[in-house]
Design a protein around this motif. Structure first.
Motif, mmCIF file in Angstrom:
data_model
loop_
_atom_site.group_PDB
_atom_site.id
_atom_site.type_symbol
_atom_site.label_atom_id
_atom_site.label_comp_id
_atom_site.label_asym_id
_atom_site.label_seq_id
_atom_site.Cartn_x
_atom_site.Cartn_y
_atom_site.Cartn_z
ATOM 1 N N ILE A 133 25.981 -30.720 3.094
ATOM 2 C CA ILE A 133 26.014 -29.425 3.789
ATOM 3 C C ILE A 133 26.944 -29.492 4.995
ATOM 4 O O ILE A 133 27.735 -28.576 5.251
ATOM 5 N N ARG A 136 30.608 -28.907 4.349
ATOM 6 C CA ARG A 136 31.025 -27.647 3.720
ATOM 7 C C ARG A 136 31.350 -26.601 4.778
ATOM 8 O O ARG A 136 31.023 -25.425 4.626
ATOM 9 N N LYS A 137 32.000 -27.008 5.832
ATOM 10 C CA LYS A 137 32.314 -26.076 6.919
ATOM 11 C C LYS A 137 33.152 -24.915 6.395
ATOM 12 O O LYS A 137 34.139 -25.109 5.699
ATOM 13 N N ARG A 140 29.655 -20.293 2.860
ATOM 14 C CA ARG A 140 28.328 -19.694 3.017
ATOM 15 C C ARG A 140 27.397 -20.376 2.025
ATOM 16 O O ARG A 140 27.710 -20.495 0.847
ATOM 17 N N MET A 141 26.234 -20.796 2.517
ATOM 18 C CA MET A 141 25.303 -21.519 1.667
ATOM 19 C C MET A 141 23.904 -20.943 1.824
ATOM 20 O O MET A 141 23.549 -20.403 2.879
ATOM 21 N N GLU A 158 26.522 -18.990 7.299
ATOM 22 C CA GLU A 158 27.607 -19.895 7.647
ATOM 23 C C GLU A 158 27.182 -20.883 8.732
ATOM 24 O O GLU A 158 27.937 -21.773 9.105
ATOM 25 N N LEU A 160 25.629 -23.818 9.280
ATOM 26 C CA LEU A 160 25.180 -24.968 8.498
ATOM 27 C C LEU A 160 24.169 -25.822 9.257
ATOM 28 O O LEU A 160 23.338 -26.501 8.638
ATOM 29 N N LYS A 161 24.203 -25.800 10.583
ATOM 30 C CA LYS A 161 23.196 -26.542 11.350
ATOM 31 C C LYS A 161 21.811 -25.954 11.121
ATOM 32 O O LYS A 161 20.825 -26.683 10.963
ATOM 33 N N LEU A 163 20.922 -24.303 8.485
ATOM 34 C CA LEU A 163 20.562 -24.608 7.099
ATOM 35 C C LEU A 163 19.995 -26.020 6.983
ATOM 36 O O LEU A 163 19.001 -26.245 6.282
ATOM 37 N N ASN A 164 20.603 -26.961 7.666
ATOM 38 C CA ASN A 164 20.070 -28.327 7.672
ATOM 39 C C ASN A 164 18.695 -28.384 8.344
ATOM 40 O O ASN A 164 17.845 -29.193 7.969
#
Length: 327
Positions: A133, A136-137, A140-141, A158, A160-161, A163-164
């Motif tokens: 993750i 993947r900068k 969108r995840m 977007e 990602l922090k 999301l993690n």
């Protein structure tokens, strides 16, 4: 660099000259001194008396001032703008859904860490996914977790922090002990309904066979293929186990083949890391590039100059009239 948003305004430049030629001159009435023998004067001169007016004439300084004011007003109407340096914006051209199995079997400690020590399946998966993750900068995840039921743990983002952070909060059994693989794929398809990009990628990781889905994985993968969703499947369980603990490698491979994706199997953390590196190689970052140049309006400068000239000209005219009045 200076540009004009409405350059056509300068076509009005000769408008005052056209008015000067076509429109009648402005006339002003003036006071006169009446004399008692006025009638004798006009008779002696042989002219007929009538009401009169004067047409004021401008000095060359006043003419130059008026022309310059007109130029400043036109320049302001043309909207001068200062162009800044080009700014490039990169926007992701692909959305990625991570679908993670957190059924009860993910609690088994049969994975090997790089140092050879046993490790919980979910913990190993989370470590590898966190790095995936983070790299993947710009993409969108979204994160979907599934067990007996499938849930959206994090919608498309977007950040990602964050999301993690949602991934770190995921624990075994949160969604039930069974495996609803087909429902997880179906939920991923619905998640893509909010996506406006053409490239859609879903990564499904499971360690068991589908036992509780209302939609079979075959039907779900067929719908995904119709919607343009490419699915990469990763099996991490034991294919020789029995019941729900046996990972259905054939089903995972069939899902990937139906959607144009690929299938992988990983039995330890190193193999899992290599799997996600391979997925990253097969799907390098795709972006849409847009550029623009910031514009800063400068219309207030010529407008301010025109206003100062008008005030200065009016003040100068007032001073001249006062001096004439006192002379």
């Amino acid at each position: 660099m200076i540009s004009f948003a409405s350059l056509w305004v300068f076509l009005l430049l000769p408008l005052p000259l056209l008015v000067f030629w076509v429109a009648p001159p402005h006339r002003e009435e003036s006071n006169a001194i009446r004399i008692p023998f006025f009638r004798h004067v006009v008779q002696a001169a042989g002219i007929e008396p009538r009401s009169g007016s004067i047409i004021r004439t401008r000095t060359w300084a006043q003419t130059v001032l008026v022309i310059f004011i007109w130029l400043m007003l036109l320049t302001a109407l043309a909207r001068p703008e200062k162009l800044g340096d080009p700014v490039i914006i990169e926007k992701s051209a692909r959305d990625v859904v991570l679908s993670l199995d957190i059924s009860g079997s993910m609690d088994q400690r049969d994975f090997q860490a790089p140092d050879g020590t046993p490790k919980q399946r979910l913990a190993a998966v989370k470590d590898v996914l966190s790095n995936f993750i983070a790299n993947r900068k710009g993409d969108r995840m979204a994160l979907i977790i599934f067990g007996t039921r499938a849930f959206v743990q994090a919608p498309f983002t977007e950040d990602l922090k964050s999301l993690n952070g949602f991934l770190d909060q995921t624990e075994v059994g949160m969604a039930g002990p069974n495996t609803a693989l087909g429902d997880a794929i179906g939920l991923g398809i619905r998640t893509f309904e909010s996506s406006d990009v053409e490239q859609r990628l879903m990564i499904v990781l499971s360690d068991g066979a589908d036992t509780s889905s209302r939609m079979t994985p075959v039907n779900a993968s067929a719908i995904a293929a119709d919607k343009g969703v490419v699915i990469y499947t990763v099996g991490v369980g034991d294919p020789n186990a029995s019941g729900e603990d046996r990972v259905d490698l054939d089903a995972l491979q069939d899902i990937a083949n139906r959607t144009g994706g690929e299938y992988f199997y990983a039995d330890d953390e190193a193999a899992l890391q290599a799997t996600y590196q391979r997925i990253d190689e097969l799907n390098p970052r795709t972006v849409e590039t847009q550029s623009y140049r910031p514009r800063q309006s400068m219309a207030h400068y010529p407008l301010g100059i025109a206003l100062l000239l008008i005030l200065g000209g009016s003040l100068g005219q007032y001073v001249i009239q006062r001096r004439r009045g006192t002379a």
